[in-house]
Design a protein around this motif. Sequence first.
Motif, PDB file in Angstrom:
ATOM      1  N   GLU A  92       0.719  -1.339   0.094  1.00 29.56           N
ATOM      2  CA  GLU A  92      -0.012  -0.030   0.030  1.00 29.56           C
ATOM      3  C   GLU A  92       0.768   1.309  -0.005  1.00 29.56           C
ATOM      4  O   GLU A  92       0.218   2.453  -0.239  1.00 29.56           O
ATOM      5  CB  GLU A  92      -1.061  -0.043   1.303  1.00 29.56           C
ATOM      6  CG  GLU A  92      -0.293   0.032   2.538  1.00 29.56           C
ATOM      7  CD  GLU A  92       0.150  -1.092   3.280  1.00 29.56           C
ATOM      8  OE1 GLU A  92       0.571  -2.295   2.301  1.00 29.56           O
ATOM      9  OE2 GLU A  92       0.345  -1.304   4.305  1.00 29.56           O
ATOM     10  N   MET A  93       2.136   1.129   0.310  1.00 29.82           N
ATOM     11  CA  MET A  93       3.214   2.118   0.290  1.00 29.82           C
ATOM     12  C   MET A  93       3.502   2.958  -1.054  1.00 29.82           C
ATOM     13  O   MET A  93       3.374   2.177  -2.140  1.00 29.82           O
ATOM     14  CB  MET A  93       4.330   2.037   0.984  1.00 29.82           C
ATOM     15  CG  MET A  93       4.223   1.524   2.340  1.00 29.82           C
ATOM     16  SD  MET A  93       3.806   2.849   3.577  1.00 29.82           S
ATOM     17  CE  MET A  93       5.097   4.202   3.459  1.00 29.82           C
ATOM     18  N   LYS A  94       3.486   4.069  -1.294  1.00 32.67           N
ATOM     19  CA  LYS A  94       4.018   5.012  -2.375  1.00 32.67           C
ATOM     20  C   LYS A  94       5.568   5.088  -2.239  1.00 32.67           C
ATOM     21  O   LYS A  94       5.528   6.194  -1.284  1.00 32.67           O
ATOM     22  CB  LYS A  94       3.028   5.946  -2.829  1.00 32.67           C
ATOM     23  CG  LYS A  94       3.849   6.783  -3.969  1.00 32.67           C
ATOM     24  CD  LYS A  94       3.959   6.135  -5.309  1.00 32.67           C
ATOM     25  CE  LYS A  94       2.774   5.734  -5.875  1.00 32.67           C
ATOM     26  NZ  LYS A  94       3.232   5.215  -7.206  1.00 32.67           N
ATOM     27  N   MET A  95       6.440   4.666  -2.723  1.00 31.86           N
ATOM     28  CA  MET A  95       7.750   4.945  -2.252  1.00 31.86           C
ATOM     29  C   MET A  95       8.469   5.668  -3.127  1.00 31.86           C
ATOM     30  O   MET A  95       8.359   5.428  -4.393  1.00 31.86           O
ATOM     31  CB  MET A  95       8.635   3.558  -2.213  1.00 31.86           C
ATOM     32  CG  MET A  95       8.267   2.634  -0.895  1.00 31.86           C
ATOM     33  SD  MET A  95       8.352   3.628   0.876  1.00 31.86           S
ATOM     34  CE  MET A  95       9.942   3.878   0.882  1.00 31.86           C
ATOM     35  N   ILE A  96       8.997   6.930  -2.879  1.00 25.41           N
ATOM     36  CA  ILE A  96       9.531   7.808  -3.552  1.00 25.41           C
ATOM     37  C   ILE A  96      11.225   7.767  -3.329  1.00 25.41           C
ATOM     38  O   ILE A  96      11.530   7.941  -2.101  1.00 25.41           O
ATOM     39  CB  ILE A  96       9.062   9.341  -3.098  1.00 25.41           C
ATOM     40  CG1 ILE A  96       7.822   9.099  -3.769  1.00 25.41           C
ATOM     41  CG2 ILE A  96       9.929  10.366  -3.961  1.00 25.41           C
ATOM     42  CD1 ILE A  96       6.879  10.565  -3.078  1.00 25.41           C
ATOM     43  N   VAL A  97      11.990   7.403  -4.452  1.00 24.17           N
ATOM     44  CA  VAL A  97      13.354   7.669  -4.061  1.00 24.17           C
ATOM     45  C   VAL A  97      13.912   8.894  -4.766  1.00 24.17           C
ATOM     46  O   VAL A  97      13.664   9.161  -5.759  1.00 24.17           O
ATOM     47  CB  VAL A  97      13.759   6.277  -4.932  1.00 24.17           C
ATOM     48  CG1 VAL A  97      15.688   6.335  -4.808  1.00 24.17           C
ATOM     49  CG2 VAL A  97      13.500   4.914  -4.096  1.00 24.17           C
ATOM     50  N   VAL A  98      14.564   9.390  -3.986  1.00 21.51           N
ATOM     51  CA  VAL A  98      15.333  10.702  -4.295  1.00 21.51           C
ATOM     52  C   VAL A  98      16.705  10.599  -4.390  1.00 21.51           C
ATOM     53  O   VAL A  98      17.395  10.312  -3.462  1.00 21.51           O
ATOM     54  CB  VAL A  98      14.825  11.986  -3.498  1.00 21.51           C
ATOM     55  CG1 VAL A  98      13.446  12.363  -3.837  1.00 21.51           C
ATOM     56  CG2 VAL A  98      14.721  11.814  -1.986  1.00 21.51           C
ATOM     57  N   GLY A  99      17.443  10.990  -5.377  1.00 17.92           N
ATOM     58  CA  GLY A  99      18.676  10.842  -5.689  1.00 17.92           C
ATOM     59  C   GLY A  99      19.551  11.810  -6.496  1.00 17.92           C
ATOM     60  O   GLY A  99      18.796  12.151  -7.600  1.00 17.92           O
ATOM     61  N   GLY A 100      20.702  12.044  -6.342  1.00 13.27           N
ATOM     62  CA  GLY A 100      21.431  12.856  -7.415  1.00 13.27           C
ATOM     63  C   GLY A 100      22.020  11.975  -8.619  1.00 13.27           C
ATOM     64  O   GLY A 100      21.739  10.548  -8.229  1.00 13.27           O
ATOM     65  N   ASP A 101      22.467  12.389  -9.610  1.00  2.76           N
ATOM     66  CA  ASP A 101      23.183  11.700 -10.673  1.00  2.76           C
ATOM     67  C   ASP A 101      24.304  10.718 -10.248  1.00  2.76           C
ATOM     68  O   ASP A 101      24.373   9.337 -10.664  1.00  2.76           O
ATOM     69  CB  ASP A 101      23.555  12.458 -11.646  1.00  2.76           C
ATOM     70  CG  ASP A 101      24.353  13.697 -11.270  1.00  2.76           C
ATOM     71  OD1 ASP A 101      23.925  14.220 -10.251  1.00  2.76           O
ATOM     72  OD2 ASP A 101      25.165  14.280 -11.910  1.00  2.76           O
ATOM     73  N   GLY A 102      25.022  11.091  -9.255  1.00  2.00           N
ATOM     74  CA  GLY A 102      26.121  10.186  -8.561  1.00  2.00           C
ATOM     75  C   GLY A 102      25.706   9.018  -7.645  1.00  2.00           C
ATOM     76  O   GLY A 102      25.908   7.868  -7.991  1.00  2.00           O
ATOM     77  N   ASP A 103      24.643   9.220  -7.027  1.00  2.00           N
ATOM     78  CA  ASP A 103      23.868   8.400  -6.154  1.00  2.00           C
ATOM     79  C   ASP A 103      23.285   7.342  -7.118  1.00  2.00           C
ATOM     80  O   ASP A 103      23.103   6.088  -6.690  1.00  2.00           O
ATOM     81  CB  ASP A 103      22.719   8.946  -5.309  1.00  2.00           C
ATOM     82  CG  ASP A 103      22.578   8.301  -3.823  1.00  2.00           C
ATOM     83  OD1 ASP A 103      23.362   7.365  -3.436  1.00  2.00           O
ATOM     84  OD2 ASP A 103      21.586   8.553  -3.430  1.00  2.00           O
TER      85      ASP A 103
END
Lengths: 281, 374
Positions: A92-103
């Motif tokens: 049921e979760m909506k997971m948002i991954v945030v990262g830079g181009d390096g990450d």
Amino acid sequence: MAVAHPLDKYLRTDRIPTMWCPGCGLGIVMGTLLRAVDRRIKEGSLKRENVGFAGGIGCTARMTLYPLFDSAHVIHGRAIPFALAVKIVKPEMKMIVVGGDGDLAAIGGNHILHAIRRNADLLVVMVNNMIYGMTGGQVAPTTPRGLYTTTTPYGNPEREMNMIKLTAALGANYVARGSITHPQLLEQYLYKALGKRGLAFVEVISTCPELFGRHIGFRSPVDLYMEIRKRIVIKAKPSIEESDYSWEKGFVIGEFVDRDEPGFTDTIYEYLNKIRGGGVQ
Amino acid sequence: MRVDYITGNTAIAEAAIVAGLKFYAGYPITPSSDIFEYLARELPKHGGHVIQFEDEIASINAVIGASWACAKAMTATSGPGFSLMLEAISLAVITETPLVIAYVMRTGPSTGVPTRAGQYDVLQATYGFHGGLVIPVLAASTPQEAYDLTVKAFNVSEMLRTPVVLLTDATIAHTYGKVIMRERGELEIIERIRPLTPPDKYKPYEPVKEHVPAMACFGDGYNVLVESLTHDERGYYAPRTDVQRKLMWRLYRKIVDSAPKLFDYSAIGLEGCDYAFISYGSTALSAQVAAKMLREKGYRVGTLKLRTLYPIYEDGIRKLVSSAKKVFVIENNVGLYYRELRAILRDKEVVSVPIIDLDLPQPQEIVEVVKQWL
């Protein structure tokens, strides 16, 4: 408490101001992302307690520190497996991954590759400032060829990595590129991405005046912003080929892929239900 | 209760299911893969997930994520895979994430002899990750111990909110033995402490019992923070000496102070002995036979098999071998855990008996080495 900003309800306001430098594009990305989340919550297609953030290491990953949601600030490059596991256990979760181009494109490259192959139900927001910001301005796989960085003092001899082409090729359900210079368009992409099953990938062209602009002759945040803005090309229906960028050619923004294949979570629960129901021996 | 004739690896998989495993992430590696394969077949029947990830790094990070979604989670690996997991183990330590790693040791270094045994990674199991803290390490020497210690590993991980290593090796992994499998209801099953306070009062890193904080999970409405940076009780980054000191000592104490509670061993003939053999894992089987051979020749030799390697219960070990004039530490490596025991048994002569063997060290070889010192 008086509300100073319409998004305060989604922020750990005691942690504001953010750690980002003046002129950094990340505030725009976070504001845009939270507005898109807000629209989804308001229209009832997303529940607040089901929104979760995960980020690795870098200035972008620090975005996990501020939103008032379940949030994980993990290790460099590894936010995707963390987020994917949360999603599998709690679909049921909506997971948002945030990262830079390096990450995401460099150290976490293997994970994004396989998350897309699986069509994992994640929104991956990759903020591309074309540099390693937090560590002091080293070259990234996304740095345009020829540009100066602290680890390419004679100019970057390497080709730019085009994550749009990669994510499209591996079968993501949604692939878009926005820019912090065009936040309304970016919000549209993020809003749409939040409604997708499967993997949605949004690249955001952003500015790092301190460590990118400084080495290429745009010391002031405004100068770098204007320079990037000048190089943005908006297209309604761009082809995947048009996503290749260089400093000279500029950056095509728009929606590159929009399809609706079954996501990983649906598929594994389908299998699980069959096994538990005795349908699979 | 069930009784079956199974391998050490099967025992681990069976016990994990009984302990409440709900998420397994792994990457194939000899000699651990059959834990993975067994669970892939059995765990879904119990509503759990088994996913093969792209590498060991993804696997351990997924295990951490699953644990933060409140599923009991584990992985299994061997030396090369464990080396890849080390950075994330450090993350699990600072974020106090319960998880279990079954570490089936093989011959190293590097690719070594993947199908054969050794005890080369005993120090790496607890000291390998960066940050200078300790995680519990339990060592099994038989399929029965593998079963019992797997349940214990889950209990310890939940009780202390820490990664726990269950250490075996290629010999135990694929040796069949009779295993009495106690079921849920016949075993103590410990679950992590969940928050007792409402979300607005909850602090994810505030200890509520013996240095251990209550754990809210993703989706619980607690706005949890999983924070790899040095953090205060709220989970906020705080680059200050006072915060770092408080965090480090709490993370250290919660493991080390639990040493008496976690201490697990079996002793034969230690009372009044002149010589004590200390060993662990598969080598302990050979050490026990060697001790028996020497006892038959009239030597007063006792054996101590350690099932808890970390945290080290110094007083407990000292007391157990108090009558011995000489202590022999027998292990299948260059003499690694010997260093730990030498440090705590300062008033005794401690002799390292390192016997490198791709299989079990032969008891006769142990006797030959030890006899020079009697």
